[in-house]
Structure formats: structure tokens, C-alpha cells
Design an enzyme around this catalytic site. Structure first.
Site, mmCIF file in Angstrom:
data_model
loop_
_atom_site.group_PDB
_atom_site.id
_atom_site.type_symbol
_atom_site.label_atom_id
_atom_site.label_comp_id
_atom_site.label_asym_id
_atom_site.label_seq_id
_atom_site.Cartn_x
_atom_site.Cartn_y
_atom_site.Cartn_z
ATOM 1 N N ASP A 195 0.731 -1.368 0.109
ATOM 2 C CA ASP A 195 0.102 0.022 0.126
ATOM 3 C C ASP A 195 0.882 1.319 0.129
ATOM 4 O OD1 ASP A 195 -2.737 0.974 0.544
ATOM 5 O OD2 ASP A 195 -1.750 2.143 2.307
ATOM 6 N N GLU A 264 14.718 -14.549 0.797
ATOM 7 C CA GLU A 264 15.213 -15.463 1.910
ATOM 8 C C GLU A 264 14.259 -16.576 1.921
ATOM 9 O OE1 GLU A 264 15.406 -13.884 5.693
ATOM 10 O OE2 GLU A 264 16.709 -12.137 4.805
HETATM 11 C C1 NOJ Z 1 -4.189 2.857 -0.724
HETATM 12 C C2 NOJ Z 1 -5.584 1.878 -0.445
HETATM 13 O O1 NOJ Z 1 -5.885 1.028 -1.687
HETATM 14 C C3 NOJ Z 1 -6.607 2.684 0.143
HETATM 15 O O2 NOJ Z 1 -8.040 1.975 0.239
HETATM 16 C C4 NOJ Z 1 -6.307 3.343 1.217
HETATM 17 O O3 NOJ Z 1 -7.562 4.258 1.575
HETATM 18 C C5 NOJ Z 1 -4.884 4.236 1.078
HETATM 19 N N1 NOJ Z 1 -4.142 3.382 0.375
HETATM 20 C C6 NOJ Z 1 -4.408 4.602 2.358
HETATM 21 O O4 NOJ Z 1 -3.800 3.321 3.179
#
Ligand code: NOJ
Length: 568
Positions: A195, A264
Site C-alpha cells: 500500500d 530468503e
Molecule cells: C491505498 C488503499 O488502496 C486505500 O484504500 C487506502 O485508503 C489508502 N491507500 C491509504 O492506506
């Protein structure tokens, strides 16, 4: 080139809260996911990506993690997770998790400790300042610096104020996150979707942006932009507002470290970034395995052959710069974007276009990622009552529209509902019974169920309908699985000047497959006699075809037909 499992796999994204409610409390859970594994296996996907399943106060539906090594109690226990993994693996389904590294929840013990004083052991785990050092914005809720009375200081957050950014310059933070990464790898997970890696570091000079307005105004400008000029101006504003808060130096070093941890472990564990920048693939073997080809889904309206070709040419050229083996990864939807059926529809041929979109994804070179519910054609549900919105960025925008921008409350409610990601996160529609079979009839589901489950948009009805989208999808997945060229083959586009249909040639040393997707309501006769083959043996057609062998000199393509054939 030897292909690994993640290059051959079709991934399916599960949004845990909305996928399957096994204990009947209105919220999805591991019990439900386990019960649906046979369905997923039968569908024909190979790997599952789970959006966050960790404990979270849910300000951002799990993307505000309060314990990286736990399971949200509403989803079950760690034992339930282990059972899920075991059951998935025993069906030969891989599982990757979401790694939210940029920020934690403000209820994470790390942050609670960090904010408790200026000299505690975790005082430097987040990004603190005595006064807001600049005018930076959070992309979710206005000012990026929020006051903490305990420290009489401000902390930085790129996302919501309940999602403070970790200070990745602190080696202890890095160590703690890598420990969490190992925790799940040790349990056997097959990789991670990363993310928001682009926002891990900020401009060290803290340079302010130059716009005279903040996030709410920019959002509204985006909402109302209609001409190409307005849209261009708005995208330049976004770039200007946030350019000092993302894509800063340092991330590549981190990705290299993460990659070496994965390497790893046995089993070709995979890393895929929620980012479209191919530079995160490093030299092709020292950072991430894949980044999403988001530009593919950013078309302004329905997909067109022209759009897809331009995207693919640009993408393949970018990947080629990384390495000859750099592998694409194609999504058309996810939990942050409109449903494929809604987004790429034209209001007249939505069903046909949904089929084309799904067929496209399974025909392009690269790993496809599908979002749960797309296989039955779930659509966006706009929630117009602000009190029912659960994606908290929408109520924030709603309040600002009324109190900061002076917009009429009814209009603000409509805009907030359309903007909210709740629209594409509603419970999966399993059957034509109350609550769409997601939860028992008398239970209030966490988000409203889309009432169109009663109109055939549900799994059970479509399972028994041979011409349903679900069965179309299943058939296509099987064709792909049995056609090495569709998985591994090189990709060439034919008839590139035509915008009525898209023709893709996929080739390995032993197989050549022709994919033709008609984006037109008209029938057409196509001539492929300049190819060094004579006949096309039909592998798949969405139209009734009387014969299984077609002469390449004259192939009649039906309206919106999906036609896939092996050439010989
Ligand atoms: C991207 C994620 O897909 C989204 O749902 C989220 O709100 C933001 N990153 C923050 O983590």
C-alpha cells in the site's frame, strides 16, 4: 524465460469486510472466506489478495492498522486465518496480504506511546513538528499536520488524521515493520500487495506547495471539471499540491531490503505495488516483481481499442527499459475505484462492455487482478444518506462542501455519495434472498446491500444460467488456463488503425492465439489472410458460431463479440 506462478496466475482481490459473512453479524469474516474457497476454485482463479484483515478502528476500512500481527476480531482469530491459509493452499490457491507501511492507525500502541511525551522510546517513530512547518495537505482530510495536546506538537499524515505517517528514517521503525513482514511470511503467505509506498518519504526541505487553496476546494474543482482544459488544470493542481509529499528519494533502498527478505523464503514469494511507477521494479530483480498498470483503467469513459493499444504500447516500452523480462500487471478495478460494470459502461451496452472488459483483462500479456463481485457484474451503489456513509473521507468532504464551500446540502450529499468508495464496497451478492444471501435476513449489513441482487446480479442465479456473466467468465478463465500463449505469449496488436475492434495476437513457440474484441454494435467481416496461417480454430466465442474452424480470409464478427481462436 521460465515463468513463475505469479506470472501465470489470475489474482482475485477479496475485500474481507464485504466478501462473505460466515457468522451472520453483517460483516464478512474468515469463516465466510473459508466457505467460499470452493467457489473461487471452481471459478478458476489462482491467487487471492486480501485487503487488510488486521485489527483496526476502521477509519479507513482496515488501512489504519492497529496491530500488524493480529486478525481483526470481527474477522475471526489467528487460528481462523491459519485455517484459511491451509484450506486455500490445499486447493492450490496462493494468498497475498496487504502491507500498509506508510502509516499506522492513531490507535496503534506505537503511536499511543509516541504521542505520550517528547522523550519516550518511540518519540521519534512518527513525523513530529513544533508548529505546522508548511501548508501540506492530507489527500483525505485537509491539513496534513494535526495537533496532539499530549506533546503540544503536530504530527504529519498523508492520509486521514487517524493515520499518522511512520518515520521511516528511524531504523527501529524499519525493523518493526520487517518483523511483521516475516511474521506472515513465516506463516506461509505468498507475498504482499504494498500500500502507498510512494508516500513513505517526504521532501526533507518541507517545501510548501504553491496553491492558494486546500484539499476541499481542489476536490470540488475536480468534481465539477468537465472540459478537457478544466480536467488538465485540475490534474496539474493535484500534482502541484502533493509533489513534495510523494516519490521522494529513499524508497528504492527500502524496497531492495524488503525484496531481499522475501528472497530468503522459498516458493517465489511476490511483491506487487499499489503504484504504477515501473521504477519500483528496480533493475528487474532487486525491488518489486510487479506494479499495477493503473493507467489502463484511467480512461475517461468506456474503454476503446485505441485507448488499450496506446496504453499497452506505452506500458511495454516502460517495462522494456527495466529489463527484457519485466512483467506487466493489469487491473481494471479495485476497492478504491468504481465497479467495472459502472465505470466502463455507456448506459446502453453496459452488459456487453462488462464482458469485453473482463475478456480484455484475461487476454492481455501480464498478470490480471480481478476485484470481488466483478464476475457477476456488481455495480456501484450510491449512498445518498450521508449518515449511512462508512468511507470516512466522504463525510469529511460532505461537511466541507456545506460549511467551507457553501454548497447546498442535498447537492453535497449527492456528490459525497458518488465520491465515496462505499459505492464499490457493498456486500457480495450471493443469492436472490434477503440481504443477497450475504447475511441472514434480519441482520443489518455493515453497508447496504445493492438491491439489484434481485435482478439476477447474484452468484446463485448466475450459476444456473448458462449465458450469465459468471459462466462467461468461468469459461474464459478455463480457456486462458489451457492456452499457454494467452499466459506466456508475446503480444502484438493487429489492424491498429481500427477503433471498432481490438485484435491481439499472443504467441509462444508452440501456439498462436488470436483475440478479437468487438467494441461495436455492428457486425463486421475481418480479413487476417496476411498472417502466415490459414485457419482459426475457435477456442471461445461470446456469439453463437456455427463452425469451429474459421477461414482467416473472412471472419464474421458479431456485435460486441469476444472471439478467441488458435491459429494453424
Ligand atoms: C491505498 C488503499 O488502496 C486505500 O484504500 C487506502 O485508503 C489508502 N491507500 C491509504 O492506506
Amino acid at each position: 524465460m521460465a515463468f513463475t506462478w505469479w506470472q501465470k496466475a489470475v489474482f482475485y482481490q477479496i475485500y474481507p469486510r464485504s466478501f462473505a459473512d460466515g457468522n451472520g453479524d453483517g460483516i464478512g469474516d474468515f469463516k465466510g472466506m473459508i466457505e467460499k474457497l470452493d467457489y473461487l476454485k471452481d471459478l478458476g482463479v489462482d491467487a487471492l489478495w486480501l485487503s487488510p484483515h488486521f485489527p483496526s478502528p476502521n477509519w479507513d476500512c482496515g488501512y489504519d492498522v492497529s496491530d500488524y500481527c493480529g486478525v481483526a476480531p470481527e474477522y475471526g482469530s489467528l487460528e481462523d486465518f491459519k485455517t484459511f491459509m491451509h484450506e486455500a493452499h490445499s486447493r492450490d490457491l496462493k494468498v497475498i496480504l496487504d502491507l500498509v507501511a506508510n502509516h499506522t492507525s492513531d490507535e496503534h500502541p506505537w503511536f499511543i506511546e509516541s504521542k505520550s511525551s517528547r522523550d519516550n522510546p518511540k518519540a521519534d517513530w512518527y513525523v513530529w513538528a513544533d508548529t505546522p512547518p508548511n501548508n501540506w495537505q492530507s489527500c483525505f482530510d485537509g491539513d496534513a499536520w494535526t495537533y496532539s495536546p499530549e506533546r503540544n506538537q503536530y504530527y504529519y499524515h498523508y492520509f486521514m488524521r487517524q493515520q499518522p505517517d511512520l518515520n521511516w528514517h528511524n531504523p527501529a521503525v524499519e525493523q518493526a515493520m520487517w518483523d511483521a513482514v516475516r511474521f506472515w511470511l513465516d506463516l506461509g503467505v505468498d507475498g504482499y500487495r504494498l500500500d502507498a509506498i510512494g508516500t513513505i518519504f517526504e521532501d526533507p526541505a518541507l517545501t510548501p506547495h504553491s496553491l492558494p487553496f486546500g484539499l476541499a476546494t481542489l476536490r470540488h474543482k475536480s468534481d465539477i471539471a468537465s472540459t478537457p482544459e478544466e480536467k488538465k488544470a485540475v490534474s496539474e493542481y493535484w500534482e502541484e499540491m502533493f509533489k513534495y509529499q510523494h516519490s521522494q528519494p529513499g524508497v528504492h533502498e527500502l524496497m531492495k531490503k524488503l525484496r531481499s527478505i522475501l528472497d530468503e523464503y522459498p516458493g517465489d514469494r511476490v511483491l506487487v505495488a499499489e503504484d504504477d511507477n515501473v521504477e519500483y521494479m528496480g533493475n528487474g530483480s532487486d525491488e518489486l516483481h510487479m506494479v499495477f498498470n493503473f493507467p489502463l483503467m484511467r480512461s475517461d469513459g468506456p474503454l476503446s481499442p485505441e485507448w488499450v493499444r496506446a496504453n499497452q504500447h506505452a506500458r511495454q516500452a516502460e517495462l522494456a527499459k527495466i529489463s527484457a523480462d519485466a512483467w506487466a500487471c493489469n487491473p481494471l478495478g479495485n476497492h478504491d475505484s468504481q465497479r467495472v460494470y459502472t465505470r466502463f459502461g455507456d448506459g446502453t451496452h453496459d452488459a456487453e462492455r462488462a464482458r469485453l472488459s473482463l475478456a480484455l483483462l484475461l487476454s492481455l500479456r501480464g498478470t490480471p487482478f480481478l476485484y470481488n463481485g466483478e464476475e457477476i457484474g456488481m455495480t456501484d451503489l450510491i449512498i445518498t444518506d450521508p449518515a449511512k456513509l462508512r468511507d470516512t473521507i466522504a463525510p469529511w468532504y460532505y461537511e466541507r462542501m456545506i460549511h467551507e464551500l457553501g454548497i447546498d446540502p442535498q447537492e453535497a450529499a449527492r456528490r459525497a455519495g458518488a465520491f465515496s468508495r462505499d459505492r464499490n464496497r457493498t456486500p457480495t451478492q450471493w443469492s436472490n434472498t434477503a440481504n443477497a444471501g450475504f447475511s441472514p435476513a434480519d441482520v443489518q449489513t455493515w453497508l447496504p446491500v445493492n438491491p439489484n441482487y434481485a435482478d439476477g446480479i447474484n452468484v446463485r442465479d448466475q450459476q444456473s444460467d448458462p449465458i450469465s456473466l459468471l459462466n462467461f467468465y468461468k469459461r474464459l478463465l478455463r480457456v486462458r488456463k489451457n492456452s499457454p500463449a494467452l499466459i506466456e505469449g508475446e503480444q502484438t496488436f493487429l489492424h491498429e488503425d481500427n477503433n471498432e475492434y481490438l485484435t491481439i495476437l499472443r504467441q509462444t513457440a508452440n501456439q498462436t492465439v488470436l483475440v478479437v474484441l468487438s467494441f461495436s454494435k455492428n457486425r463486421q467481416a475481418l480479413d487476417f489472410s496476411d498472417l502466415p496461417y490459414k485457419n482459426a480454430h475457435t477456442l471461445f466465442s461470446s456469439a453463437g458460431r456455427s463452425k469451429s474452424e474459421e477461414n482467416l480470409k473472412e471472419i464474421h464478427l458479431g456485435a460486441f463479440e469476444v472471439f478467441i481462436a488458435e491459429l494453424h
